[in-house]
Design an enzyme around this catalytic site. Structure first.
Site, short mmCIF file in Angstrom:
data_model
loop_
_atom_site.label_atom_id
_atom_site.label_comp_id
_atom_site.label_asym_id
_atom_site.label_seq_id
_atom_site.Cartn_x
_atom_site.Cartn_y
_atom_site.Cartn_z
N PRO A 86 0.82 -1.50 -11.00
CA PRO A 86 2.11 -2.22 -10.95
C PRO A 86 2.36 -2.85 -9.58
CG PRO A 86 2.48 0.15 -10.79
CD PRO A 86 1.01 -0.04 -11.02
N ASP A 122 6.33 -1.72 -9.72
CA ASP A 122 6.42 -0.69 -8.70
C ASP A 122 7.79 -0.86 -8.05
OD1 ASP A 122 5.66 1.33 -7.07
OD2 ASP A 122 3.90 0.32 -6.24
N TRP A 143 2.61 6.36 -3.52
CA TRP A 143 1.28 6.39 -4.16
C TRP A 143 1.19 7.51 -5.18
CZ3 TRP A 143 -1.18 2.23 -4.37
CH2 TRP A 143 -1.11 1.31 -3.32
N GLN A 149 -7.25 -1.56 -2.23
CA GLN A 149 -6.84 -0.44 -3.09
C GLN A 149 -7.92 0.65 -3.20
OE1 GLN A 149 -3.81 -0.14 -4.04
NE2 GLN A 149 -3.21 -2.18 -3.38
N TRP A 154 -4.78 2.83 -4.46
CA TRP A 154 -4.56 3.10 -5.88
C TRP A 154 -5.78 3.71 -6.57
CZ3 TRP A 154 -5.17 0.05 -10.77
CH2 TRP A 154 -4.38 0.59 -11.80
N LYS A 211 -5.23 -15.93 8.00
CA LYS A 211 -4.41 -15.31 6.98
C LYS A 211 -3.47 -16.37 6.40
CE LYS A 211 -1.54 -11.32 6.39
NZ LYS A 211 -0.58 -10.44 6.91
N LYS A 258 3.20 -18.27 5.26
CA LYS A 258 4.27 -19.21 4.90
C LYS A 258 4.70 -19.99 6.13
CE LYS A 258 6.37 -17.96 0.61
NZ LYS A 258 6.78 -16.72 0.00
#
Ligand SMILES: [Zn+2]
Ligand SMILES: [Zn+2]
Length: 982
Positions: free
Chosen positions: A53, A92, A541, A577, A581, A614, A617
């Protein structure tokens, strides 16, 4: 101005495809194609996919798009292979990301501000902000073409979800896999909470710190200083001991300061003298082992705590101890020990009962007792060496500083708020990963990773080095520890279900967040004390790692289904992850079931800006994903990303040109092929319910392209079964190129002619396009759908069928002989074209002969070469050497005339195109010229020219006044006026 603006405004790029995709989306939605693909009979049963999620605290970026692609492609593929693949969205909702957003809005500076406003109010604000960008997500994910059920999605803040998290906790607790420990941990002083090993690993950055070499004066030998080096001067107030290596060689030095004065006496490791004393003249007075230093007392640097009579174990403080962890790689070979701020330090203090000085709070602020520094933050985010400078100044002023230096090193920072972390001894609750590890390592062997190297590399190494997992956080908006503790006797009670807590407390519970359950108390079963919840919340987590159970409220609901469907066949996320995760899923599943949580996993890399930086914005260094989708379409973006190394855990520098190229190479070329087919396909190919054409042609091109198709099906199937997405998609692009630049190019005349060969060409093309649509469906689902609807005789207005409900095609017979011979033919053509290029003779000019040396071209292939190369004949010369070709470049008058005829055909067809004519329009051609070459050529080649230009007549005379179009064209090196009439 960013480069992408330039591209985006380029009208040539703008295609009809995004509009076509909108039409497909509409069709899917109206006909509920996704729901049908899940609800229908699945002969191969469930294929279980777990979705990690995301947070809805910002709009989706390319990393999410990449992950979403993997999560769309694989389920689509297995659906076509006869499985049912449920795909439920999840959000999440908990943890620092959302807390930080609320804190920013409120302008709170510290945890105390939140406590002052009330946890209930704060948590409700968090709840209200959680789904801030959910609608934006839904829009982008749908536009991308990802099929997933948003409607029945779960949220990690739902009561059901949180109850399953409690169940997970209780399972681990009952297996004695959870304990409370006092440890040296990394904390974020701004967030005032402990962090887990993986959270800490996330935030390492190179920073410049100040190191200090400090003078500790021996009590029994005034004027003799033991030198110790530290990169964290702020911890010196907490110093209670020095550590030396008992077997290391140390020396007592007498040094003469450059500026004159009395000699100074220092003790340090022998091998470090050269480095530390490079500016001084020193002589060695004495040499001895570290063990001789052990037990010696030194004067505390500060008197804030050393004068405090109540300090425990004071008698053991400010002495030298032997320790194994001392090395001579850096510093002086003497380690300053502050048990409250380091793991080795805490261990040593436990061993020798050292006093414990924690002169800063969890907020990183120096306590009032340390009067000279009280109130200072030890690692402030805006200037992290500020307090170290103050400490160093103090030491210098009191003649306790030997030296200071800048020191660059990798230092951990809070992954959410970027504050430098502190190593801090505190109590925390842990999952006993050390006890789970054996099972975790063994079950990990069965997991299939794509790319494979992650298995033993990044994941395997992390797992091998894994330590107990700190799961408690001293925060607010999260799942909570379901532990109640008696304030009086310390009795603990852990709950794994809401009903159990309700039964025990008599309270009715509809929410498990901190501000609700902290109010629930009951009487201790062992004494007359009151049971209150341990106030900590859970690491987020723990929520994510509990997802396999909690998403369906296991084991409180759907128990049988879960039991039959655990573990998952497939998961996919980014490389970050691996330690998060993927790892937590694995640890929890092994803790509870001694099983892996997933069988197959694809790991994607990071999408960076085109310049390798990277994506930011602020820098505006990448195009907005939604604009890219609107402009180039989803299939283009999908093809671009799917064929890139980002699908194999490598980094990708995002290039808008790459998306444009993917659009051209896949979608546009394919669509041009289809348009050509449509032009010549009789109605029978386009009406509903026509069975797929069985290809029975013996034409070599037909055999070749069908074999190529079968090879494609085989390759894509193999790659998909290995979860290698780039390997699955790249052959599709190559196939489209073969289809367009060889099969169709060499078959054009077959389509134009009438008769059996035309039927064969059409049947073959249809068969190929229909199956190609199926092969493309998981990857480029839009163009696949449009194409399939058209070639299979359906249409969006009346069809309820979809290519995505079709079965995955099976690879039929591959004619290897034809494939390899055709490869040789294409190679010969390529070599001969290079010769033409060298001689500067354009392809329209016919030539007499091509000689092929050392290769025998079969007769049925010769026509392909002569047509493609525009030569009259091929001579093959036998031999054993390498393949070579020789092109006869002599242009006879006959050949020149034929070339001129071709020029004319091209010119007339150019006019036809400019006038917007189709193959249904027949014209009369007027050529105004007195050039004898041209006049003769028209006479000699009239019939051919008329056929090739769909003309009724060609007349050499002054062009009439009323014409469809008139243009001057270059012919036989002069300007000639040509006109068309109807
Ligand atoms: Zn923080
Ligand atoms: Zn009690």
């Amino acid at each position: 101005m960013p480069i992408f603006r330039y591209h985006m405004d380029n009208k040539n790029v703008k295609s009809q495809f995004p509009a076509m995709e909108e039409e497909v989306l509409n069709f899917w939605e109206t006909n509920k194609i996704f729901a049908k693909s899940v609800d229908r009979e699945a002969p191969k049963k469930d294929y279980v996919f777990y979705d990690g999620p995301p947070f809805a605290t910002g709009t989706p970026h390319y990393g999410h798009i990449v992950a979403s692609l993997m999560k769309d492609v694989v389920p689509r593929y297995f659906t076509m292979n006869g499985y049912r693949v449920e795909r439920t969205w999840g959000w999440d909702c908990h943890g620092l990301p959302i807390e930080n957003i609320v804190e920013k809005e409120l302008g709170t500076k510290s945890k105390k501000d939140i406590e002052a406003m009330g946890v209930a109010k704060f948590n409700e604000l968090c709840r209200s902000k959680v789904l801030g960008y959910a609608k934006d997500w839904e829009k982008t994910i749908k536009r991308l073409g990802r099929w997933v059920d948003f409607e029945h999605g779960y949220k990690t803040m739902d009561l059901d979800y949180m109850e399953s998290v409690w169940w997970v906790f209780k399972q681990l607790w009952d297996k004695k896999l959870i304990y409370e420990g006092y440890r040296s941990m990394h904390i974020c002083p701004r967030c005032e909470t402990t962090l887990s090993q993986s959270e800490v690993a996330e935030g390492y950055k190179d920073i410049k710190d100040l190191s200090a070499t400090v003078k500790f004066e021996l009590v029994d030998e005034p004027g003799t200083f033991v030198l110790a080096w530290t990169t964290t001067p702020w911890t010196l107030i907490g110093n209670v001991a020095l550590a030396v290596g008992e077997k290391i060689d140390y020396v007592l030095l007498s040094c003469h300061p450059r500026e004159g004065g009395d000699p100074e006496r220092y003790i340090m490791a022998k091998t470090r003298v050269g480095e530390i004393m490079k500016d001084k003249e020193c002589e060695i007075v004495k040499e001895f082992k570290g063990s001789e230093l052990v037990g010696k007392a030194y004067k505390p640097l500060f008197d804030y705590y050393s004068e405090d009579e109540s300090l425990k174990n004071k008698e053991n403080g400010w002495k030298i101890y032997g320790a194994d962890f001392v090395t001579t790689e850096e510093g002086t070979g003497v380690v300053h020990i502050a048990p409250a701020f380091g793991e080795d330090d805490l261990e040593l203090s436990k061993k020798y009962n050292l006093p414990f000085i924690q002169h800063i709070g969890m907020d990183g602020i120096i306590k009032p007792e340390a009067t000279d520094f009280a109130g200072l933050s030890v690692k402030p985010i805006d200037d992290h060496t500020k307090t170290d400078v103050e400490i160093i100044k103090y030491l210098a002023h009191h003649n306790l500083l030997f030296d200071k230096a800048k020191y660059e090193h990798s230092y951990p920072h809070c992954w959410r708020c970027e504050t430098p972390l502190l190593n801090y001894a505190t109590s925390s609750w842990f999952v006993k990963v050390e006890d789970i590890k054996k099972s975790a390592l063994s079950t990990a062997k069965k997991i299939n990773w794509s790319p494979e190297h992650i298995k033993e590399g990044r994941f395997g190494q992390w797992l091998t080095g894994a330590r107990d997992w700190s799961i408690s956080r001293q925060r607010f908006w999260a799942s909570v520890l379901p532990i109640w503790k008696c304030a009086k006797c310390g009795e603990l009670e852990v709950f794994g279900a809401v009903a159990d807590l309700e039964a025990k407390s008599g309270a009715k519970i509809s929410d498990l967040h901190k501000h609700i359950v902290d109010e629930i108390t009951f009487q201790c079963s062992k004494c007359d004390g009151q049971m209150k919840r341990v106030p900590d919340v859970l690491d987020t987590w723990f929520d994510s790692g509990s997802m396999p159970y909690a998403q369906k409220h296991y084991p409180f609901a759907d128990k049988d289904k879960f039991d039959a469907n655990f573990p998952a066949e497939f998961i996919a996320e980014g490389v970050d992850q691996t330690r998060a995760w993927f790892y937590y899923l694995h640890i929890i599943a092994n803790g509870i079931f001694k099983k892996a949580a997933f069988k197959n996993v694809i790991v994607n890399g990071i999408v960076q800006a085109e310049d390798g930086k990277k994506m930011s914005k602020k820098l505006n260094n990448y195009p907005d994903p939604n604009e890219v989708l609107d402009h180039y379409g989803s299939d283009a973006l999908r093809a671009y990303l799917l064929t890139s190394p980002v699908m194999q855990a490598e980094n990708l520098n995002f290039s808008e040109k790459g998306v444009e190229e993917a659009l051209r190479k896949n979608v546009m070329i394919l669509w041009n092929v289809y348009k050509f087919y449509e032009l010549y396909a009789p109605e029978v190919h386009k009406v509903h319910k026509v069975e797929s054409y069985k290809v029975s042609s013996s034409n070599i091109l037909d055999t070749w392209i069908v074999s190529k198709l079968n090879l494609l099906i085989k390759d894509v199937t193999e790659a998909m079964n290995n979860y290698n997405l780039p390997k699955a998609v790249r052959p599709i692009t190559a196939f489209i190129d073969d289809l367009s630049t060889w099969y169709l190019r060499r078959s054009r005349d077959r389509f134009k002619n009438e008769g059996n060969d035309k039927t064969n060409a059409l049947a073959t093309m249809r068969f190929v396009l229909e199956n190609l649509a199926k092969v493309m469906a998981p990857f480029m689902p839009f163009v696949a759908e449009s194409l399939w609807q058209k070639v299979s005789g359906h249409n969006f207005a009346s069809s309820e069928k979809s290519v995505h409900l079709e079965s995955w095609p099976k690879a039929e017979k591959i004619n290897e002989a034809v494939l390899s011979e055709m490869e040789m033919i294409r190679k010969i053509v390529e070599m001969a074209l290079a010769k033409r290029d060298e001689a500067g003779i354009k392809i329209r000019q016919p030539l007499q002969q091509l000689a092929v040396n050392n290769y025998q071209v079969s007769d049925e292939y010769k026509g392909l070469i002569t047509d493609e190369l525009n030569v009259k004949e091929i001579i093959c010369n036998k031999g054993d050497g390498d393949l070579t070709v020789k092109l006869d470049t002599a242009i006879t008058p006959e050949l020149a005339q034929e070339g001129l005829a071709r020029d004319l055909v091209r010119a007339i067809n150019g006019l036809r195109k400019n006038a917007g004519l189709t193959i249904a329009d027949t014209v009369t051609v007027y050529i105004s010229t007195t050039d004898n070459d041209i006049i003769k050529m028209v006479n000699d080649w009239k019939a051919d020219i008329m056929k090739d230009t769909i003309s009724a007549e060609i007349i050499v005379e002054e062009t009439p006044v009323k014409v469809l179009i008139r243009e001057d064209v270059k012919l036989n090196k002069q300007d000639v006026a040509i006109a068309l009439t109807n």
